[in-house]
Each structure stands twice: as structure tokens, then as C-alpha cells.
Design an enzyme around this catalytic site. Structure first.
Site, short mmCIF file in Angstrom:
data_model
loop_
_atom_site.label_atom_id
_atom_site.label_comp_id
_atom_site.label_asym_id
_atom_site.label_seq_id
_atom_site.Cartn_x
_atom_site.Cartn_y
_atom_site.Cartn_z
N HIS A 1 -64.45 -48.51 -43.92
CA HIS A 1 -63.21 -48.82 -43.19
C HIS A 1 -63.36 -48.52 -41.69
O HIS A 1 -64.24 -47.78 -41.24
CB HIS A 1 -62.06 -47.99 -43.75
CG HIS A 1 -62.28 -46.51 -43.62
ND1 HIS A 1 -62.04 -45.83 -42.44
CD2 HIS A 1 -62.75 -45.59 -44.49
CE1 HIS A 1 -62.33 -44.55 -42.61
NE2 HIS A 1 -62.77 -44.37 -43.84
N GLU B 1 -62.56 -42.61 -51.47
CA GLU B 1 -63.39 -41.57 -50.88
C GLU B 1 -63.53 -40.36 -51.79
O GLU B 1 -62.72 -40.14 -52.70
CB GLU B 1 -62.80 -41.15 -49.53
CG GLU B 1 -63.58 -40.07 -48.77
CD GLU B 1 -65.02 -40.45 -48.42
OE1 GLU B 1 -65.79 -40.70 -49.36
OE2 GLU B 1 -65.35 -40.46 -47.22
#
Length: 232
Positions: free
Chosen positions: A11, A85
Site C-alpha cells: 500500500h 499485515e
């Protein structure tokens, strides 16, 4: 069957990235530079690849990043929490100095490649296993002419690459991934192990500005934005 090509795309930048805070699973959005990074990187990725499917973490910063690619290709991104994550427990949202001040022994262990188990963090093995499971499932629905893009996170991508290359979870031979950059892997043929081969890492629009983390250069920033403007 399996996808012939896999792109693991991190990202764009967030406020926590800019402040060097351990992000983990804290769900915060991209900042303005992060949106520019994602938009610019998506355009560059599409100059080189023709995605077939997009899988994205359920965290906002990844969903927002994937949106630039999804709108440009017309492909609906599939949200899969397995590629989110790594969870860092009590350390999430803290800087390295703040962690070291409160957990000096655990911090030293982590920095040396160990696992900070007392703070509620996921292990590298746990992260690698869930991401590899997701990649295997989604790539199995494709064939060797297809490209699977997985929009994920820094620590998660490092763990995934190691796992796909057959390396042990504690292996630390992969550098950190820059925001909005990606790793490229191609599937092996036949029964060759490992099943994936790394062909590129930390790939991205290196000529987009003189300092990627500072955003577009003021001299040609408006021109760069015009060339990479999000159609949606």
C-alpha cells in the site's frame, strides 16, 4: 492450475509510515502522498502487466491502494483478511524508541530476528502460513497466462516472499518493501521446488520524483499528476 505471475504490491504511505510508527493491524487511511504514490504506481504497474485478478487486505490503506488499480482495469478487488499485515499486539502505533523504552529485552530480541511473544504479536510463521494459503487458493483459480495482484503490507509481503521461496520463517534475507512498490514472482513449471521464483523486488516508478516519500517534485509535479490521474 495456477497463475503464471504474482505481484505482491504494498500500500501507499500513511501518517504512521511518515512518523516511523509500527503500523501492524491499526486501520488508518493513506495520507495525501500515499494516494499520489498509489495512483502513480498503479499507472506504472499497468505499463508492464495486465492483471487478471486483484486480491486485497481488508485494512483501509490497502483497500484504498487497490482501488486505483481496480478502477483503471475494471477488475473488482476481492477482499481477503488473510493477506492483512502482521499483528504486533501492544507495539502497534509506537515508534522504535517508544518500544525500546518499555520493552528493551523484547525489542532487542525482535531486532535480532527473534519473536516478541510477550506482547501479543503474531509470529512470522503464522503470517507466512495465512498469506501463502490465500495466494495458493486465489492463484489456483487462474492459469499460466494470468497475473494475480495481491495488495498487502510490508511485513506481510516479506513473510510471503520467504514462504513462497521455501525459506524458513526466521530468514531475514529480504529488505523492506517501499510504499506502493511490489515484488514479482513467476510460477515454476512441473514439480520444481519451490513453486515460485522471484524475478523482481521493490519494483516501482523510481523516476516519479527525486524523493518518493516526499511526493511529486514541485517542478514537474503537476505534469506527473496529470499523467497518472485516477479516472475514478
Amino acid at each position: 492450475m495456477t497463475a503464471g505471475r504474482l505481484l505482491l504490491w504494498r500500500h501507499g504511505r500513511t501518517a504512521f509510515n511518515a512518523e516511523a510508527r509500527l503500523q501492524g493491524q491499526v486501520d488508518i487511511p493513506l495520507d495525501d502522498i500515499g494516494r499520489w504514490q498509489a495512483r502513480t504506481a498503479a499507472a506504472r504497474l499497468l505499463e508492464r502487466h495486465d492483471p487478471t485478478a486483484i486480491v486485497v487486505s481488508d485494512l483501509d490503506r490497502a483497500v484504498e491502494t487497490a482501488g486505483f488499480l481496480a478502477r483503471a482495469t475494471g477488475i473488482e478487488a476481492v477482499v481477503d483478511p488473510r493477506v492483512r499485515e502482521r499483528g504486533f499486539g501492544e507495539w502497534e502505533g509506537l515508534t522504535g524508541d517508544e518500544i525500546q523504552a518499555t520493552w528493551p529485552d523484547d525489542f532487542a530480541l525482535w531486532r535480532s530476528g527473534g519473536e516478541p511473544s510477550r506482547v501479543g504479536a503474531e509470529t512470522r510463521a503464522e503470517v507466512a502460513a495465512r498469506i501463502a494459503e490465500s495466494i495458493a487458493e486465489h492463484s489456483a483459480a487462474l492459469d499460466r497466462h494470468d497475473t494475480l495482484v495481491v495488495v498487502s503490507h510490508g511485513a506481510a509481503i516479506s513473510s510471503a516472499v520467504g514462504e513462497l521461496l521455501g525459506m524458513p520463517p526466521q530468514w531475514r534475507g529480504i529488505a523492506g518493501m517501499l510504499n506502493a512498490h511490489w515484488a514479482e514472482l513467476v510460477s515454476s513449471t512441473g514439480s520444481v521446488e519451490p513453486g515460485w521464483r522471484l524475478t523482481g523486488y521493490n519494483l516501482g516508478p523510481t523516476d516519479a520524483s527525486s524523493d518518493w516519500n516526499a511526493g511529486p517534485d514541485t517542478v514537474h509535479g503537476s505534469e506527473a499528476d496529470a499523467q497518472t490521474r485516477d479516472p475514478g
